[in-house]
Design an enzyme around this catalytic site. Structure first.
Site, PDB file in Angstrom:
ATOM      1  N   SER A  46      38.494  74.557  56.628  1.00 43.34           N
ATOM      2  CA  SER A  46      38.141  75.631  58.396  1.00 43.34           C
ATOM      3  C   SER A  46      38.735  76.846  58.001  1.00 43.34           C
ATOM      4  CB  SER A  46      38.578  74.324  59.328  1.00 43.34           C
ATOM      5  OG  SER A  46      40.724  74.097  59.126  1.00 43.34           O
ATOM      6  N   ASP A  84      43.099  72.233  50.953  1.00 41.59           N
ATOM      7  CA  ASP A  84      41.609  71.749  50.827  1.00 41.59           C
ATOM      8  C   ASP A  84      41.251  72.115  49.434  1.00 41.59           C
ATOM      9  OD1 ASP A  84      40.628  69.804  52.663  1.00 41.59           O
ATOM     10  OD2 ASP A  84      40.094  71.335  53.981  1.00 41.59           O
ATOM     11  N   GLU A 183      36.865  61.544  59.473  1.00 43.48           N
ATOM     12  CA  GLU A 183      35.976  62.384  60.114  1.00 43.48           C
ATOM     13  C   GLU A 183      34.942  61.880  61.041  1.00 43.48           C
ATOM     14  OE1 GLU A 183      36.695  67.400  59.308  1.00 43.48           O
ATOM     15  OE2 GLU A 183      35.597  67.171  60.717  1.00 43.48           O
TER      16      GLU A 183
END
Ligand code: KIV
Ligand code: NA
Length: 265
Positions: A46, A84, A183
């Protein structure tokens, strides 16, 4: 302080202690969140959105993730730091996946990696875990697949996708993942998954009956006005605070009220 490890988060689940996780991308914020006592810091891709201003997480590179991760690591004394694997550095290529994961561990000093997907990524997860690198899974709304999904809408509403998600969670546990992010899926489904595995389930938009929660730091601190999904709680309004401070500074500069006599040599 006692360092949080991949083992201690699994113990937290066994003991019924909820796990707190936030994203971080730089030294200064990592240090602030770590001193506040956060359990896990995620150097999320993100960063592509909140650090670089891209619309999706797809453009961020492995080198850029390593830069963010090494900055975060330098600010942390207690939290577990998970990074990530970015888009295009692991999918459908187990050898490449291990190379990417190894680079992150070696060059940033991070404690674990996270990757998106279930059964499709089984071989990559197996290889990475076998190399001694802890893996966090990520199921449900997996933003690296946004162009396949077509939107950021709720996932696993239909029985077929819900069934696959349940099987994928079990598989990730068998493959040796130490935790899974779920999520944007129905709370009931997330609860069922959390009860079906021993490894912790960290939810984002997945209700409260899971083992921990994660939010993007910039979102929960209210640093922008543009993103307000139902699952987001804003714990501060930094957008307003920063705007006031900067407006005040501009006024002072224009009016020659800054610096004053005590603020010069
Ligand atoms: O990149 C990210 O911030 C994430 C979390 C939302 C789980 O993957
Ligand atoms: Na991510």
């Amino acid at each position: 302080y006692k360092r949080v490890t991949t083992k201690s988060v699994v113990e937290m689940k066994a003991n019924g202690e909820k796990i707190s996780m936030l994203t971080a991308y730089d030294y200064t914020f990592a240090k602030l969140l770590d001193s506040a006592g956060i359990d896990v810091l995620l150097v999320g891709d993100s960063a592509s959105n909140v650090m670089a201003g891209h619309e999706t997480t797809l453009p961020i590179t492995l080198d850029q993730m390593i830069y963010h991760a090494s900055s975060v690591i330098r600010g942390v004394t207690r939290a577990l730091v998970v990074v990530d694997l970015p888009f295009g550095t692991y999918q459908s290529d187990p050898k490449k996946a291990l190379r990417s994961a190894t680079r992150i561990m070696k060059e940033s000093g991070a404690h674990a990696i996270k990757l998106e997907g279930g059964k499709e990524e089984a071989e990559s997860i197996r290889r990475i875990v076998n190399a001694g690198i802890p893996v966090m899974g990520h199921l449900g709304l997996t933003p690296q697949s946004i162009h396949q999904f077509g939107s950021f809408a709720l996932r696993a509403k239909e029985e077929a996708e819900a069934q696959k998600l349940k099987e994928d969670a079990k598989l990730l546990e068998q493959l040796g993942c130490f935790a899974i992010v779920l999520e944007k899926i129905p709370a009931k489904l997330a609860e069922e998954v959390a009860k079906s595995v021993r490894i912790p389930i960290i939810g984002i938009g997945a209700g409260s009956a899971v083992d921990g929660q994660v939010l993007v730091m910039h979102d929960m601190l209210g640093m922008s006005n543009e993103f307000h999904p139902k699952f987001l709680r804003k714990y501060a309004n930094l957008q307003e605070i920063i705007n006031e401070a900067v407006t005040h500074y501009i006024q002072d500069v224009k009016a020659v009220e800054f610096p004053n006599e005590n603020e010069q040599y």
